[in-house]
Design a protein around this motif. Structure first.
Motif, short mmCIF file in Angstrom:
data_model
loop_
_atom_site.label_atom_id
_atom_site.label_comp_id
_atom_site.label_asym_id
_atom_site.label_seq_id
_atom_site.Cartn_x
_atom_site.Cartn_y
_atom_site.Cartn_z
N GLY A 33 0.93 -1.36 -0.20
CA GLY A 33 0.00 0.00 -0.10
C GLY A 33 0.90 1.23 0.00
O GLY A 33 0.55 2.36 -0.83
N ILE A 58 1.56 3.66 7.26
CA ILE A 58 0.22 3.54 7.45
C ILE A 58 0.12 2.72 8.52
O ILE A 58 0.59 2.06 8.87
CB ILE A 58 -0.45 2.67 5.96
N CYS A 92 -6.39 9.36 -2.94
CA CYS A 92 -5.62 7.95 -2.74
C CYS A 92 -6.54 6.89 -2.86
O CYS A 92 -6.17 5.92 -3.49
CB CYS A 92 -5.57 7.95 -1.19
N MET A 98 -7.06 2.95 -1.89
CA MET A 98 -6.99 3.16 -0.43
C MET A 98 -8.49 3.10 -0.18
O MET A 98 -8.76 4.30 -0.15
CB MET A 98 -6.29 3.83 0.17
N LEU A 101 -9.14 4.80 4.24
CA LEU A 101 -8.47 5.92 4.74
C LEU A 101 -9.48 6.75 5.65
O LEU A 101 -9.99 7.51 5.11
CB LEU A 101 -7.64 6.65 3.65
#
Length: 171
Positions: A33, A58, A92, A98, A101
């Motif tokens: 990621g 992350i 993102c 993602m 998020l």
């Protein structure tokens, strides 16, 4: 008997399964990621901010979401990240897939930023007088002086560009 030693053939396995066994599935997903995010970062925040900010990690949150930590080289950039957090979150999702998020946090880190390679400018090769004369004769039929001059300059620039070595050319 053969001169070659008999050895068992290797069994190829996917790199991802080997790394999963070594790092653990969560850690590997985190690495994938962040790598995907770093690659897309200039498209997410733009080239100016990408040169002064970078995603560094992350973190998993308790509510099944994730928090993105962004390193910035100045507190003003941290403020910009806070102002643009909703746009960054959408980008993102679009660029790095993602989906969960929830937070974007920043920390000041000197020298932060993803340095984008700048293409070298091509130097113009001088065009000989005889070639310029040929170009002038080619545009001589144009009556309007301004248009004739513009056409000559455009053809001259094209000729100089064609004669210059370009990135990817092998000499």
């Amino acid at each position: 008997m053969s001169r070659h030693n008999k050895r068992p053939h290797s069994h190829l396995t996917g790199l991802q399964s080997g790394l999963t066994a070594l790092l653990g599935e969560d850690s590997l997903e985190q690495l994938i990621g962040i790598a995907r995010l770093r690659r897309a970062w200039p498209h997410i925040v733009g080239p100016m901010m990408a040169g002064r900010t970078e995603p560094v990690s992350i973190e998993h949150l308790s509510d099944n979401g994730i928090c993105l930590w962004v390193a910035v080289d100045h507190p003003i950039m941290a403020q910009q990240i806070r102002f643009l957090r909703d746009d960054i979150r959408k980008a993102c999702f679009k660029h790095a897939r993602m989906t969960n998020l929830h937070q974007i946090r920043s920390r000041v880190q000197p020298g932060a930023g993803i340095k984008v390679k700048v293409k070298q400018q091509v130097k113009a090769v001088p065009v000989t007088f005889s070639r310029k004369r040929e170009l002038a004769l080619g545009v001589a039929c144009i009556k309007d002086r301004t248009l004739r001059r513009a056409a000559f300059q455009a053809r001259l620039a094209q000729l100089a560009y064609d004669m210059a070595p370009h990135e990817g050319d092998h000499e």
